[in-house]
Design an enzyme around this catalytic site. Structure first.
Site, short mmCIF file in Angstrom:
data_model
loop_
_atom_site.label_atom_id
_atom_site.label_comp_id
_atom_site.label_asym_id
_atom_site.label_seq_id
_atom_site.Cartn_x
_atom_site.Cartn_y
_atom_site.Cartn_z
CG HIS A 262 -7.19 -13.94 -7.42
ND1 HIS A 262 -8.16 -14.50 -6.63
CD2 HIS A 262 -6.22 -13.48 -6.58
CE1 HIS A 262 -7.79 -14.40 -5.36
NE2 HIS A 262 -6.62 -13.79 -5.30
CG ASN B 157 -9.30 -13.13 -1.29
OD1 ASN B 157 -9.66 -13.89 -2.20
ND2 ASN B 157 -8.04 -12.90 -1.00
CB SER C 202 0.62 -9.50 -1.87
OG SER C 202 -0.32 -8.49 -1.59
CD GLU D 173 -5.07 -19.53 0.06
OE1 GLU D 173 -4.19 -19.16 0.85
OE2 GLU D 173 -5.33 -18.98 -1.02
CB CYS E 63 -5.90 -17.42 -4.89
SG CYS E 63 -6.03 -16.60 -3.31
P1 HMG Z 1 -3.67 -0.80 3.35
O1 HMG Z 1 -2.33 -0.40 3.80
O2 HMG Z 1 -4.72 -1.03 4.37
O3 HMG Z 1 -4.31 0.25 2.37
O4 HMG Z 1 -3.48 -2.12 2.47
P2 HMG Z 1 -3.63 1.35 1.41
O5 HMG Z 1 -3.12 2.47 2.23
O6 HMG Z 1 -2.70 0.69 0.43
O7 HMG Z 1 -4.95 1.87 0.67
C1 HMG Z 1 -5.66 1.06 -0.19
C2 HMG Z 1 -6.23 1.93 -1.29
O8 HMG Z 1 -7.27 2.76 -0.74
C3 HMG Z 1 -5.22 2.89 -1.91
O9 HMG Z 1 -5.52 2.99 -3.29
C4 HMG Z 1 -5.52 4.22 -1.22
O10 HMG Z 1 -5.13 5.36 -1.97
C5 HMG Z 1 -7.04 4.11 -1.12
P3 HMG Z 1 -4.41 2.59 -4.41
O11 HMG Z 1 -3.23 3.45 -4.15
O12 HMG Z 1 -4.09 1.12 -4.16
O13 HMG Z 1 -5.09 2.83 -5.69
N1 HMG Z 1 -7.64 4.98 -0.10
C6 HMG Z 1 -8.79 5.66 -0.26
N2 HMG Z 1 -9.62 5.75 -1.32
C7 HMG Z 1 -10.75 6.52 -1.17
N3 HMG Z 1 -11.05 7.17 -0.01
C8 HMG Z 1 -10.23 7.12 1.06
C9 HMG Z 1 -9.05 6.32 0.96
N4 HMG Z 1 -8.03 6.03 1.82
C10 HMG Z 1 -7.17 5.20 1.16
N5 HMG Z 1 -10.56 7.75 2.18
C11 HMG Z 1 -4.05 -4.05 1.21
C12 HMG Z 1 -4.38 -2.59 1.48
C13 HMG Z 1 -4.91 -4.55 0.06
C14 HMG Z 1 -2.57 -4.14 0.80
C15 HMG Z 1 -4.32 -4.87 2.50
O14 HMG Z 1 -5.69 -4.90 2.75
C16 HMG Z 1 -3.78 -6.29 2.44
O15 HMG Z 1 -2.64 -6.55 2.80
N6 HMG Z 1 -4.63 -7.27 1.98
C17 HMG Z 1 -4.24 -8.67 1.86
C18 HMG Z 1 -3.29 -8.90 0.69
C19 HMG Z 1 -3.94 -8.82 -0.66
O16 HMG Z 1 -5.15 -8.88 -0.79
N7 HMG Z 1 -3.11 -8.71 -1.71
C20 HMG Z 1 -3.58 -8.69 -3.06
C21 HMG Z 1 -2.60 -9.30 -4.06
S1 HMG Z 1 -2.06 -10.94 -3.55
C22 HMG Z 1 -3.37 -11.99 -3.99
O17 HMG Z 1 -4.23 -11.63 -4.71
C23 HMG Z 1 -3.34 -13.36 -3.41
C24 HMG Z 1 -4.27 -13.61 -2.23
O18 HMG Z 1 -5.61 -13.67 -2.69
C25 HMG Z 1 -3.86 -14.87 -1.48
C26 HMG Z 1 -3.71 -16.15 -2.27
O19 HMG Z 1 -3.25 -16.22 -3.39
O20 HMG Z 1 -3.99 -17.18 -1.64
C27 HMG Z 1 -4.21 -12.46 -1.22
#
Ligand code: HMG
Length: 411
Positions: free
Chosen positions: A257, A300, A225, A103, A135
């Site tokens: 994944h 990733n 997502s 992609e 993906c």
């Molecule tokens: P964010 O807003 O930076 O982070 O987004 P958050 O506030 O959701 O925190 C992440 C986690 O860290 C949470 O845990 C927090 O509690 C924890 P959860 O509630 O999820 O269990 N946290 C802590 N833990 C320990 N110590 C601390 C601390 N502070 C917070 N101090 C997000 C995170 C992954 C959403 C962001 O990075 C993002 O948008 N990433 C890209 C999208 C993505 O990867 N999505 C996954 C599903 S989609 C997919 O897999 C397809 C993809 O690969 C693309 C494709 O298919 O081509 C993406």
């Protein structure tokens, strides 16, 4: 996973649903090899720059570092680097098809696999094509490859998944970047894994993550997502069950994944809950940890991510002989597939554990300023001659853009 640790098989093992023989031949993965980049950015560097508490990266999303391509690396150089050891071991004589799933495509018309085919010295009598669905693309390629091998079991298909995951600087997605390629040789009577015919499919038109043609970074609604992924786990498992697949207890391991490794934990807990199984965190960690060792330091790699998880599992200490592995492929947008593979006796002799660890260990750590500079690199679009700085120590490099043409060479 078998609750009692027994080597249980699907109830209708040997049938068309799960047995993998379809009454005729077994088809599956003959060889698996991956490559990644020259550079690596530790998450400590990113955290120090943006003031994030490091626990969020290390524990919250389960990432230690991410692979960063050198200026002269891209999906083609990584694809060729991943596939070269496979061609060296098996020869090119039986490979009549190359399917490159990506992609992060480099051209709207020409398939990246054609460049890789050339770098690998494959015969002219080869069909080469590029495949895309976020993906999920590599899993579609694997399934299509299976069909070609069933049609003519003397042929092999080279499936390559190659991607650079790129989000905007200073966006929440930035911590979930990475890059890698996985090459998979699909053939009859495979040495590593027999892929079973039963598959669970799920498609839903959602805008959780996408990249319009005019952007080189993806757009994403992070929380949307994650829920779209979990919906797809549920949907593909439901269909897998309806197609006569194995029951959850039959699996010795699960591979998901991994956009970030904690996503696999969310997915597995969701599946256990959906199936009415107890969700015990220690047991979930025991099952998933061996699949996350490569992804937690590579980041990733989009289409390649599931297959780096699979490589990590096979390269781990666990003896999986004759055991069933459940694989969940998810691609935003979204398409997902749950399918199963059985591990072939003697598989360990065919693994590339040492080379895989070297591919990760050889990366050079970079500081945040260098990473930002690489992230922002782009070429003028005037058709001029633009040599690319020689940075990679990998086997292939992207050496220049000249007259709008990308030039690749062995190093
Ligand atoms: P964010 O807003 O930076 O982070 O987004 P958050 O506030 O959701 O925190 C992440 C986690 O860290 C949470 O845990 C927090 O509690 C924890 P959860 O509630 O999820 O269990 N946290 C802590 N833990 C320990 N110590 C601390 C601390 N502070 C917070 N101090 C997000 C995170 C992954 C959403 C962001 O990075 C993002 O948008 N990433 C890209 C999208 C993505 O990867 N999505 C996954 C599903 S989609 C997919 O897999 C397809 C993809 O690969 C693309 C494709 O298919 O081509 C993406």
């Amino acid at each position: 996973m078998s609750a009692n640790g027994n080597h249980t098989q699907g109830g209708n093992n040997g049938s068309n649903a799960t047995g993998g023989t379809g009454g005729a031949i077994a088809v599956g993965i003959e060889d698996l090899s991956f490559a990644t980049t020259e550079y690596v950015l530790p998450h400590t560097e990113l955290a120090a720059y943006n003031g994030t508490e490091i626990g969020k990266y290390h524990l919250g999303i389960g990432q230690q570092s991410m692979s960063v391509p050198a200026a002269d690396e891209d999906i083609v150089t990584m694809a060729a680097a991943a596939a070269a050891p496979i061609v060296a071991r098996h020869g090119a004589g039986r490979i009549r098809t190359v399917i490159l799933a990506t992609e992060s495509s480099i051209d709207q018309a020409k398939a990246a696999g054609v460049y890789a085919h050339s770098l690998l010295g494959l015969p002219a009598a080869t069909r080469v094509v590029e495949l895309k669905q976020a993906c999920y693309g590599a899993t579609a390629a694997l399934q299509f490859a299976m069909g070609l091998v069933y049609r003519n079991p003397s042929e092999q298909v080279l499936v390559i998944a190659s991607d650079v995951s790129k989000y905007d600087l200073d966006s929440p997605g930035e911590a979930t970047q990475g890059a890698a390629a996985a090459a998979i040789l699909v053939g009859a009577n495979p040495s590593l894994l027999r892929i079973e015919p039963a598959s669970g499919l799920f498609t839903a038109d959602v805008m959780d993550f996408w990249r319009p043609n005019y952007r080189d970074t993806a757009l994403v609604d992070g929380q949307e997502s994650i829920s779209a992924y979990l919906q797809a786990v549920e949907g593909s498992w439901k269909d897998y069950s309806e197609q006569g697949g194995r029951s959850l207890e039959d699996f010795a391991a699960f591979c998901y994944h991994q956009p970030f490794t904690k996503m696999a934990y969310k997915a597995h807990r969701h599946l256990l809950h959906y199936c009415g199984h107890p969700v015990e965190n220690d047991e979930v960690a025991r099952v998933l940890e061996p699949t996350t060792t490569y992804n937690s330091v590579v980041g990733n790699s989009y289409t390649a991510s599931l297959y780096l998880g699979l490589a990590a599992l096979l390269d781990s200490d666990a003896d999986l002989t004759d055991r069933a592995i459940g694989l969940l492929s998810y691609g935003s947008g979204s398409v997902a597939e749950f399918f199963a593979a059985t591990v072939v006796p003697g598989y360990r002799a065919h693994l590339r554990t040492k080379a895989h660890r070297e591919a990760i260990d050889r990366r050079k750590p970079i500081d945040h300023a260098t990473y930002r500079e690489l992230h922002q690199r782009s070429f003028p679009t005037d058709g001029g001659d633009y040599p690319v700085p020689a940075q990679t120590s990998g086997p292939y490099r992207f050496s220049a853009l000249s007259g709008h043409k990308r030039i690749y060479e062995p190093r």
